[in-house]
Write a protein that holds these residues in place. Structure first.
Motif, PDB file in Angstrom:
ATOM      1  N   LEU A 348       3.226  -3.767 -15.484  1.00  0.00           N
ATOM      2  CA  LEU A 348       2.722  -4.659 -16.524  1.00  0.00           C
ATOM      3  C   LEU A 348       1.239  -4.450 -16.792  1.00  0.00           C
ATOM      4  O   LEU A 348       0.727  -4.867 -17.826  1.00  0.00           O
ATOM      5  CB  LEU A 348       2.959  -6.122 -16.106  1.00  0.00           C
ATOM      6  N   TRP A 349       0.559  -3.819 -15.848  1.00  0.00           N
ATOM      7  CA  TRP A 349      -0.887  -3.646 -15.991  1.00  0.00           C
ATOM      8  C   TRP A 349      -1.375  -2.477 -15.131  1.00  0.00           C
ATOM      9  O   TRP A 349      -0.690  -2.046 -14.207  1.00  0.00           O
ATOM     10  CB  TRP A 349      -1.642  -4.923 -15.595  1.00  0.00           C
ATOM     11  N   GLU A 350      -2.554  -1.993 -15.435  1.00  0.00           N
ATOM     12  CA  GLU A 350      -3.250  -0.973 -14.658  1.00  0.00           C
ATOM     13  C   GLU A 350      -4.704  -1.394 -14.522  1.00  0.00           C
ATOM     14  O   GLU A 350      -5.291  -1.933 -15.463  1.00  0.00           O
ATOM     15  CB  GLU A 350      -3.160   0.403 -15.328  1.00  0.00           C
ATOM     16  N   ALA A 351      -5.278  -1.165 -13.365  1.00  0.00           N
ATOM     17  CA  ALA A 351      -6.664  -1.554 -13.140  1.00  0.00           C
ATOM     18  C   ALA A 351      -7.281  -0.662 -12.068  1.00  0.00           C
ATOM     19  O   ALA A 351      -6.569  -0.063 -11.251  1.00  0.00           O
ATOM     20  CB  ALA A 351      -6.758  -3.025 -12.723  1.00  0.00           C
ATOM     21  N   THR A 352      -8.603  -0.593 -12.074  1.00  0.00           N
ATOM     22  CA  THR A 352      -9.350   0.129 -11.050  1.00  0.00           C
ATOM     23  C   THR A 352     -10.075  -0.880 -10.177  1.00  0.00           C
ATOM     24  O   THR A 352     -10.651  -1.854 -10.674  1.00  0.00           O
ATOM     25  CB  THR A 352     -10.372   1.084 -11.694  1.00  0.00           C
ATOM     26  N   TYR A 353     -10.024  -0.641  -8.867  1.00  0.00           N
ATOM     27  CA  TYR A 353     -10.711  -1.494  -7.903  1.00  0.00           C
ATOM     28  C   TYR A 353     -11.685  -0.629  -7.110  1.00  0.00           C
ATOM     29  O   TYR A 353     -11.381   0.532  -6.793  1.00  0.00           O
ATOM     30  CB  TYR A 353      -9.708  -2.172  -6.971  1.00  0.00           C
ATOM     31  N   ALA A 354     -12.844  -1.185  -6.798  1.00  0.00           N
ATOM     32  CA  ALA A 354     -13.873  -0.378  -6.152  1.00  0.00           C
ATOM     33  C   ALA A 354     -14.598  -1.159  -5.076  1.00  0.00           C
ATOM     34  O   ALA A 354     -14.701  -2.393  -5.122  1.00  0.00           O
ATOM     35  CB  ALA A 354     -14.880   0.108  -7.196  1.00  0.00           C
ATOM     36  N   SER A 355     -15.086  -0.414  -4.083  1.00  0.00           N
ATOM     37  CA  SER A 355     -15.965  -0.947  -3.051  1.00  0.00           C
ATOM     38  C   SER A 355     -17.063   0.077  -2.826  1.00  0.00           C
ATOM     39  O   SER A 355     -16.816   1.136  -2.230  1.00  0.00           O
ATOM     40  CB  SER A 355     -15.210  -1.205  -1.739  1.00  0.00           C
ATOM     41  N   ALA A 356     -18.262  -0.229  -3.335  1.00  0.00           N
ATOM     42  CA  ALA A 356     -19.384   0.694  -3.142  1.00  0.00           C
ATOM     43  C   ALA A 356     -19.773   0.766  -1.675  1.00  0.00           C
ATOM     44  O   ALA A 356     -20.190   1.809  -1.174  1.00  0.00           O
ATOM     45  CB  ALA A 356     -20.585   0.263  -3.995  1.00  0.00           C
ATOM     46  N   GLU A 357     -19.613  -0.368  -0.949  1.00  0.00           N
ATOM     47  CA  GLU A 357     -19.966  -0.386   0.466  1.00  0.00           C
ATOM     48  C   GLU A 357     -19.092   0.577   1.256  1.00  0.00           C
ATOM     49  O   GLU A 357     -19.567   1.323   2.116  1.00  0.00           O
ATOM     50  CB  GLU A 357     -19.816  -1.796   1.014  1.00  0.00           C
ATOM     51  N   ALA A 358     -17.778   0.575   0.980  1.00  0.00           N
ATOM     52  CA  ALA A 358     -16.854   1.458   1.689  1.00  0.00           C
ATOM     53  C   ALA A 358     -16.805   2.851   1.081  1.00  0.00           C
ATOM     54  O   ALA A 358     -16.170   3.749   1.633  1.00  0.00           O
ATOM     55  CB  ALA A 358     -15.455   0.855   1.679  1.00  0.00           C
ATOM     56  N   ILE A 359     -17.459   3.045  -0.070  1.00  0.00           N
ATOM     57  CA  ILE A 359     -17.445   4.308  -0.810  1.00  0.00           C
ATOM     58  C   ILE A 359     -15.998   4.698  -1.110  1.00  0.00           C
ATOM     59  O   ILE A 359     -15.498   5.737  -0.688  1.00  0.00           O
ATOM     60  CB  ILE A 359     -18.181   5.440  -0.065  1.00  0.00           C
ATOM     61  N   SER A 361     -12.456   3.793  -4.036  1.00  0.00           N
ATOM     62  CA  SER A 361     -11.867   3.093  -5.176  1.00  0.00           C
ATOM     63  C   SER A 361     -10.355   3.287  -5.136  1.00  0.00           C
ATOM     64  O   SER A 361      -9.855   4.209  -4.479  1.00  0.00           O
ATOM     65  CB  SER A 361     -12.445   3.601  -6.503  1.00  0.00           C
ATOM     66  N   LEU A 362      -9.643   2.427  -5.817  1.00  0.00           N
ATOM     67  CA  LEU A 362      -8.191   2.473  -5.868  1.00  0.00           C
ATOM     68  C   LEU A 362      -7.738   2.358  -7.312  1.00  0.00           C
ATOM     69  O   LEU A 362      -8.231   1.498  -8.058  1.00  0.00           O
ATOM     70  CB  LEU A 362      -7.581   1.321  -5.064  1.00  0.00           C
ATOM     71  N   SER A 363      -6.805   3.203  -7.716  1.00  0.00           N
ATOM     72  CA  SER A 363      -6.164   3.080  -9.019  1.00  0.00           C
ATOM     73  C   SER A 363      -4.851   2.341  -8.802  1.00  0.00           C
ATOM     74  O   SER A 363      -3.966   2.828  -8.092  1.00  0.00           O
ATOM     75  CB  SER A 363      -5.903   4.456  -9.631  1.00  0.00           C
ATOM     76  N   VAL A 364      -4.735   1.167  -9.382  1.00  0.00           N
ATOM     77  CA  VAL A 364      -3.616   0.276  -9.088  1.00  0.00           C
ATOM     78  C   VAL A 364      -2.872  -0.074 -10.371  1.00  0.00           C
ATOM     79  O   VAL A 364      -3.480  -0.360 -11.397  1.00  0.00           O
ATOM     80  CB  VAL A 364      -4.112  -1.019  -8.407  1.00  0.00           C
ATOM     81  N   SER A 365      -1.552  -0.025 -10.306  1.00  0.00           N
ATOM     82  CA  SER A 365      -0.713  -0.575 -11.367  1.00  0.00           C
ATOM     83  C   SER A 365       0.200  -1.601 -10.724  1.00  0.00           C
ATOM     84  O   SER A 365       0.483  -1.535  -9.524  1.00  0.00           O
ATOM     85  CB  SER A 365       0.103   0.515 -12.064  1.00  0.00           C
ATOM     86  N   GLY A 366       0.648  -2.586 -11.516  1.00  0.00           N
ATOM     87  CA  GLY A 366       1.422  -3.629 -10.881  1.00  0.00           C
ATOM     88  C   GLY A 366       2.349  -4.377 -11.800  1.00  0.00           C
ATOM     89  O   GLY A 366       2.252  -4.310 -13.024  1.00  0.00           O
ATOM     90  N   SER A 367       3.268  -5.080 -11.165  1.00  0.00           N
ATOM     91  CA  SER A 367       4.169  -6.008 -11.822  1.00  0.00           C
ATOM     92  C   SER A 367       4.405  -7.124 -10.814  1.00  0.00           C
ATOM     93  O   SER A 367       3.905  -7.072  -9.688  1.00  0.00           O
ATOM     94  CB  SER A 367       5.482  -5.322 -12.203  1.00  0.00           C
ATOM     95  N   ARG A 368       5.134  -8.154 -11.185  1.00  0.00           N
ATOM     96  CA  ARG A 368       5.359  -9.250 -10.262  1.00  0.00           C
ATOM     97  C   ARG A 368       6.151  -8.756  -9.037  1.00  0.00           C
ATOM     98  O   ARG A 368       7.245  -8.234  -9.160  1.00  0.00           O
ATOM     99  CB  ARG A 368       6.126 -10.362 -10.961  1.00  0.00           C
ATOM    100  N   GLY A 369       5.534  -8.878  -7.865  1.00  0.00           N
ATOM    101  CA  GLY A 369       6.221  -8.512  -6.635  1.00  0.00           C
ATOM    102  C   GLY A 369       6.128  -7.049  -6.239  1.00  0.00           C
ATOM    103  O   GLY A 369       6.716  -6.640  -5.254  1.00  0.00           O
ATOM    104  N   GLU A 370       5.361  -6.249  -6.978  1.00  0.00           N
ATOM    105  CA  GLU A 370       5.268  -4.828  -6.625  1.00  0.00           C
ATOM    106  C   GLU A 370       3.995  -4.241  -7.220  1.00  0.00           C
ATOM    107  O   GLU A 370       3.581  -4.587  -8.326  1.00  0.00           O
ATOM    108  CB  GLU A 370       6.483  -4.062  -7.127  1.00  0.00           C
ATOM    109  N   ILE A 371       3.358  -3.342  -6.469  1.00  0.00           N
ATOM    110  CA  ILE A 371       2.210  -2.600  -6.981  1.00  0.00           C
ATOM    111  C   ILE A 371       2.384  -1.131  -6.622  1.00  0.00           C
ATOM    112  O   ILE A 371       3.224  -0.761  -5.784  1.00  0.00           O
ATOM    113  CB  ILE A 371       0.864  -3.109  -6.410  1.00  0.00           C
ATOM    114  N   ALA A 372       1.586  -0.288  -7.245  1.00  0.00           N
ATOM    115  CA  ALA A 372       1.481   1.120  -6.865  1.00  0.00           C
ATOM    116  C   ALA A 372      -0.003   1.422  -6.720  1.00  0.00           C
ATOM    117  O   ALA A 372      -0.794   1.120  -7.623  1.00  0.00           O
ATOM    118  CB  ALA A 372       2.118   2.020  -7.913  1.00  0.00           C
TER     119      ALA A 372
END
Length: 547
Positions: A348-359, A361-372
């Motif tokens: 249902l969606w795609e998003a990027t998540y990042a942590s500069a401290e940990a150096i 990032s994650l490319s995430v897609s998701g729907s209710r009850g499941e992500i990739a």
């Protein structure tokens, strides 16, 4: 045991005139099911058989662990020995024990990112040379204090290879023959000396290339981390030998290991410990340049699965777990056998998540009850968490309702957690700000970041070879960037640019999955040329100090 149900797990896979895999299910000592799919060599149309030699990659590690246990029994070494007792020239900031290294709790930095950073396009010429050891022993910073957490790194076994040979004065190949291959009756197994691919009845590994396949065999493989070549027949003999508990390995090597904070590790000492649909499983997987392999043993059920593949797209790791779950009549495990749950729902969606401290990032897609996450499917488990259990430490995501992209998510790997924030409006340093030359004393060559003339950035590592195009560099957020493979796919390599008091870029810190960080200072172009000249003059050695 339903043989038809196991056969169905491989239905739809292209094995007709293509590379494939061999697999077996053992109940006790008996082979209850065995299949061979596909070709060992495409050029000769030679079929895979149970006697075909194949690279078993990191299944080598438990065999090395058994060899070290045998040497400890002989009084040649002790797993409680500090590394410095056998390798006094190491420069690490702490002195891990051999047992901590065998348990992947040493914090020693991984070798392949060091090879990529230090040798670049020349890495394929030096993977099996003194260059790799020199690069490793030149490092000073550990990923973490020994015992603090688990982080799988081949570098541990590279150093244990050196320890075993120094402790005995014999090559590791001979030690493994005497202590593992011969007593286990692995008649055709060898530890690769760089020429083992020339042995008769040895398969070639392949990578998918368009509608066909191309050979993907590595030019060389470091021996102890993954150099054993063996057949399915050999691995069946290995499992039968293990059932007899040689060197008390069940308690001594595969017993539970804890971190300093008391939390359990998913890795023992050369063996992975997991729970599959509630059943404890011991084993090890492996993969390298087109090869994929897995060995799973459920001691309480006395059932084991072995799978060896000569194509990277065969999904051998999930298939091995599917075989075990199906054979034992267990419910699907959302973190290990998601395909048994049915097809993935459309995202249902795609998003990027990042942590500069940990150096990272994650490319995430998701729907209710499941992500990739970075393309890896992760259904929500009964405990509300998203989990992948194929690796050494379970990779766990804690996130809120995923019908829409949450503002943040937490990633756990064993006892280590990192919080990632959603990147809604990417911003980044300009190309002009980050282009330049970066170097540090523990690498023989500088890293160069260049504008490609088309509005993009590229990272060039090691010697700058004619025609070298480097890896694309893509901004994530602010000072955080992510490397992409030459074909454009996101890699695990991240860069965090470090700013001085004036806001100018003063250096860069690289972050990898198994080399948490290594920092380089920005240097003037003429200094970069001096680094290159020294590195080209002595490519197999490290200078240890900046020019």
């Amino acid at each position: 045991m339903n043989a038809a149900a196991l056969d169905h797990l491989f239905a739809g896979q292209d094995f007709g005139a293509a590379p494939g895999c061999v697999a077996a299910l053992l109940e006790g000592e008996e082979v209850a099911w065995q299949r061979c799919f596909g070709l060992a060599r495409l050029d000769t149309a030679t079929p895979l058989t149970a006697a075909t030699r194949m690279r078993i990659a990191s299944i080598t590690k438990p065999m090395v662990a058994l060899t070290l246990a045998a040497l400890e029994d002989e009084g040649r070494l002790a797993l409680s020995d500090p590394l410095s007792r056998h390798v006094p020239e190491h420069r690490f900031g702490a002195d891990p024990t051999l047992g901590q290294m065998l348990a992947m709790k040493s914090g020693v930095p991984e070798t392949y990112p060091l090879v990529w950073l230090g040798l670049g396009d020349a890495a394929r010429l030096a993977e099996h040379s003194q260059a790799l050891m020199a690069l490793l022993l030149a490092q000073r910073m550990l990923n973490f204090r020994p015992g603090e957490r688990t982080l799988y790194a081949n570098a541990n076994t590279v150093l244990l290879h050196l320890v075993a040979e120094r402790a005995t004065g014999e090559p590791l190949a001979r030690l493994m023959q005497r202590h593992v291959f011969d007593p286990a009756r692995m008649a055709s197994a060898v530890l690769d000396d760089g020429l083992a691919h020339r042995l008769p009845a040895t398969a070639i590994a392949y990578a998918k290339a368009g509608e066909g396949f191309t050979p993907a065999d590595p030019a060389a493989v470091e021996a102890a981390p993954g150099g054993v070549i063996a057949s399915l027949i050999d691995l069946i003999a290995w499992h039968r030998w293990l059932r007899g508990n040689p060197h008390d390995w069940r308690a001594r090597l595969a017993g539970a290991v804890r971190h300093d904070d008391g939390s359990p590790s998913g890795y023992a000492q050369g063996f992975v410990r997991q729970s599959l649909s509630g059943v404890p499983v011991i084993g090890h997987a492996g993969g390298h340049s087109g090869w994929a392999s897995d060995y799973l043993y459920a001691p309480e059920k006395d059932v084991a699965v072995i799978i060896l593949a000569n194509r990277a797209d065969a999904n051998a790791y999930e298939r091995a777990r599917e075989i075990l779950v199906t054979a034992l009549g267990l419910p699907p495990d959302p973190g290990a056998t998601p395909a048994l749950l049915g097809p993935a729902p459309p995202p249902l969606w795609e998003a990027t998540y990042a942590s500069a401290e940990a150096i990272a990032s994650l490319s995430v897609s998701g729907s209710r009850g499941e992500i990739a996450v970075d393309g890896r499917r992760m259904p929500r488990g009964a405990d509300g968490l998203f989990r992948r259990t194929l690796g050494v430490e379970p990779f766990v995501i804690d996130a809120a309702d995923t019908a829409a992209p949450p503002a943040e998510l937490k990633r756990w790997e064993g006892n280590h957690a990192v919080t990632f924030g959603r990147v809604d409006a990417p911003s980044a340093l300009s190309s002009l700000a980050v282009t330049g030359t970066y170097a540090c004393a523990s690498l023989p060559h500088p890293v160069t970041i260049k504008d490609d003339g088309k509005g993009g950035l590229r990272v060039l590592t090691g010697p700058v070879w004619p025609g070298g195009k480097g890896w694309p560099l893509v901004p994530v957020s602010g000072v955080l960037f992510r490397c992409h493979m030459p074909d454009g796919a996101p890699s695990e390599v991240h860069l965090r640019f470090e700013l001085d008091e004036s806001g100018a870029v003063a250096g860069v810190t690289f972050g990898f999955l198994r080399l948490l960080r290594i920092s380089l200072d920005r240097v003037a172009p003429d200094a970069g040329e001096a680094w290159r000249a020294i590195g080209q003059a002595a490519p197999q050695l490290l200078i240890g100090d900046a020019p």
